[in-house]
Scaffold this motif. Structure first.
Motif, short mmCIF file in Angstrom:
data_model
loop_
_atom_site.label_atom_id
_atom_site.label_comp_id
_atom_site.label_asym_id
_atom_site.label_seq_id
_atom_site.Cartn_x
_atom_site.Cartn_y
_atom_site.Cartn_z
N TRP A 151 26.57 -3.53 -31.62
CA TRP A 151 28.03 -3.45 -30.04
C TRP A 151 29.69 -4.00 -31.15
CZ3 TRP A 151 31.71 -7.03 -28.14
CH2 TRP A 151 33.08 -6.57 -27.60
N LEU A 152 29.03 -5.62 -31.28
CA LEU A 152 30.41 -6.17 -32.24
C LEU A 152 30.80 -5.56 -33.63
CD1 LEU A 152 28.98 -9.78 -32.51
CD2 LEU A 152 30.80 -9.26 -31.92
N GLU A 192 33.38 -13.55 -40.47
CA GLU A 192 34.30 -14.60 -40.88
C GLU A 192 34.87 -13.85 -39.21
OE1 GLU A 192 36.72 -15.43 -43.16
OE2 GLU A 192 34.76 -14.34 -44.35
N PRO A 193 35.49 -15.40 -38.87
CA PRO A 193 35.90 -15.38 -37.66
C PRO A 193 36.83 -13.93 -36.89
CG PRO A 193 37.34 -16.49 -38.48
CD PRO A 193 36.36 -16.38 -39.60
N HIS A 194 36.11 -13.58 -35.59
CA HIS A 194 36.95 -11.92 -34.90
C HIS A 194 37.74 -12.75 -33.12
CE1 HIS A 194 36.18 -9.61 -38.16
NE2 HIS A 194 35.14 -10.08 -38.21
N HIS A 195 38.40 -12.04 -32.91
CA HIS A 195 38.89 -12.32 -31.80
C HIS A 195 39.18 -10.65 -31.53
CE1 HIS A 195 41.70 -14.10 -28.97
NE2 HIS A 195 40.79 -13.14 -27.96
N LEU A 196 38.63 -10.22 -30.64
CA LEU A 196 38.59 -8.84 -29.99
C LEU A 196 38.87 -8.73 -28.27
CD1 LEU A 196 34.80 -7.84 -31.32
CD2 LEU A 196 36.90 -7.20 -32.41
N TYR A 226 30.64 -25.69 -35.15
CA TYR A 226 29.41 -25.43 -34.87
C TYR A 226 28.44 -25.04 -35.78
CZ TYR A 226 30.73 -24.77 -29.77
OH TYR A 226 30.86 -25.21 -28.39
N SER A 227 27.58 -25.57 -35.84
CA SER A 227 26.59 -25.51 -37.08
C SER A 227 25.75 -23.90 -37.27
CB SER A 227 26.07 -26.72 -37.42
OG SER A 227 24.55 -26.88 -36.80
N GLU A 228 26.26 -22.99 -35.73
CA GLU A 228 25.32 -22.12 -36.08
C GLU A 228 27.04 -21.17 -36.00
OE1 GLU A 228 22.81 -21.78 -32.26
OE2 GLU A 228 24.58 -24.22 -31.60
N PRO A 229 26.28 -19.80 -36.14
CA PRO A 229 27.03 -18.59 -35.00
C PRO A 229 27.38 -18.90 -33.43
CG PRO A 229 25.21 -17.62 -36.51
CD PRO A 229 25.04 -18.86 -36.01
N CYS A 230 28.38 -17.96 -33.00
CA CYS A 230 28.89 -18.30 -31.62
C CYS A 230 29.74 -17.17 -31.41
CB CYS A 230 29.49 -19.71 -31.01
SG CYS A 230 29.79 -20.14 -29.66
N LEU A 231 29.47 -16.47 -30.00
CA LEU A 231 29.95 -15.33 -29.41
C LEU A 231 30.39 -15.88 -28.31
CD1 LEU A 231 31.32 -13.16 -29.76
CD2 LEU A 231 29.13 -11.89 -28.00
N ALA A 284 36.17 -10.88 -26.78
CA ALA A 284 34.97 -11.36 -26.68
C ALA A 284 35.38 -12.25 -28.56
CB ALA A 284 33.85 -10.40 -27.64
N ILE A 285 34.97 -13.65 -28.74
CA ILE A 285 35.52 -14.16 -29.84
C ILE A 285 34.46 -14.72 -30.92
CG2 ILE A 285 36.79 -16.08 -30.91
CD1 ILE A 285 38.88 -15.95 -28.32
N PHE A 286 34.05 -14.32 -31.73
CA PHE A 286 32.94 -14.96 -32.91
C PHE A 286 33.16 -15.51 -33.77
CE2 PHE A 286 30.33 -14.02 -36.18
CZ PHE A 286 29.10 -14.50 -36.48
N ILE A 287 32.48 -16.49 -33.80
CA ILE A 287 32.93 -17.64 -34.48
C ILE A 287 31.85 -18.35 -35.76
CG2 ILE A 287 33.74 -20.02 -34.41
CD1 ILE A 287 34.47 -19.79 -31.44
#
Length: 265
Positions: free
Chosen positions: A143-144, A96-100, A32-37, A61-64
């Motif tokens: 929260w993130l 950075e990406p995160h997988h919570l 994506y060209s934008e942040p995504c959760l 929760a996965i932040f991309i």
């Protein structure tokens, strides 16, 4: 860009809706060209994020971040919310990406309540609803940050193979239209094609060529379904040496020709 314009780009989308028009829209490699959760509330599957494949379940929760290549399975029992922050978001977000994996019920509920509040304010015409949306987005950001800090001691640092694959997917996202093959990507990364493929198989159980082809064919599908560009122009824009070669590659992966795919409902 002012806050109101940035907020106008904010969207909350039910995860099953992301696959409307075909599961390829979420399962194929793309960025994506934008942040995504991604917030999964039910179901399970696998997600490949920056070249590493993991399983996900409910309360993950996965932040991309923008530009990070990914793809994930969406089965019929998968539910949740995708938050698209917009290209000009003013919210403080991770780089950075995160997988919570959220294990405490009250922590998961905090996020559910915050997302519900954001959607409610976005849909509202009450006074100051835009300011309320910004404040709830700030709570989402906090929260993130807190969950990432809490998870940090248990997060294993990626080994050399996974670091290489992450670099490969970053470069691939930048250069997939160039016509470069795996050998050229490997040379740019200072490794052999054999080593790059071995590392990709270790990180995501797929060879380097499969990630490249998946990214190319996703873009081809997107252009065929969303534009009226001639097939030959699409082939050229994606670095294929000829429309015939593009058609063979597309048909091999999709099971139908580009023209047949475009005509399909």
């Amino acid at each position: 860009m002012d806050d109101l314009s940035a907020l106008a780009q904010l969207r909350l989308v039910a995860i099953p809706r992301l696959a409307a028009g075909g599961r390829w829209r979420v399962e194929a490699m793309r960025a994506y060209s934008e942040p995504c959760l991604l917030w999964f509330t039910k179901g399970q599957g696998r997600i490949t994020l920056a070249g590493q494949t993991r399983g996900y379940t409910a309360n993950n929760a996965i932040f991309i971040p923008p530009g990070v290549m990914h793809g994930f399975e969406v089965g019929p029992q998968v539910f949740g919310t995708a938050v698209f922050f917009g290209r000009d978001s003013k919210v403080t977000l991770p780089k950075e990406p995160h997988h919570l994996r959220i294990r405490e019920t009250f922590v998961a509920q905090e996020l559910n309540i915050t997302l519900d509040a954001i959607q409610r304010e976005m849909d509202s015409d009450s006074p100051a609803h835009d300011r309320a949306t910004r404040h709830y987005l700030g709570l989402l950001s906090v929260w993130l940050e807190r969950q990432i800090a809490k998870a940090a001691p248990d997060v294993q640092k990626p080994d050399a193979a996974r670091r290489l694959v992450a670099r490969y997917t970053t470069l691939l996202e930048q250069e997939f239209r160039s016509g470069m093959g795996v050998a050229e990507f490997a040379a740019s990364l200072g490794v052999t094609p054999t080593h790059l493929t071995r590392c990709c198989k270790q990180a995501c159980n797929r060879p380097a060529s499969a990630l490249l082809h998946d990214r190319l064919i996703f873009e081809a599908r997107r252009l065929l379904s969303e534009t009226d560009l001639p097939v030959g122009l699409i082939a050229g824009s994606l670095g294929f040496t000829s429309p015939a070669y593009f058609t063979r590659a597309f048909q091999h992966q999709v099971g139908k020709s580009p023209s047949a795919f475009r005509r399909a409902p």
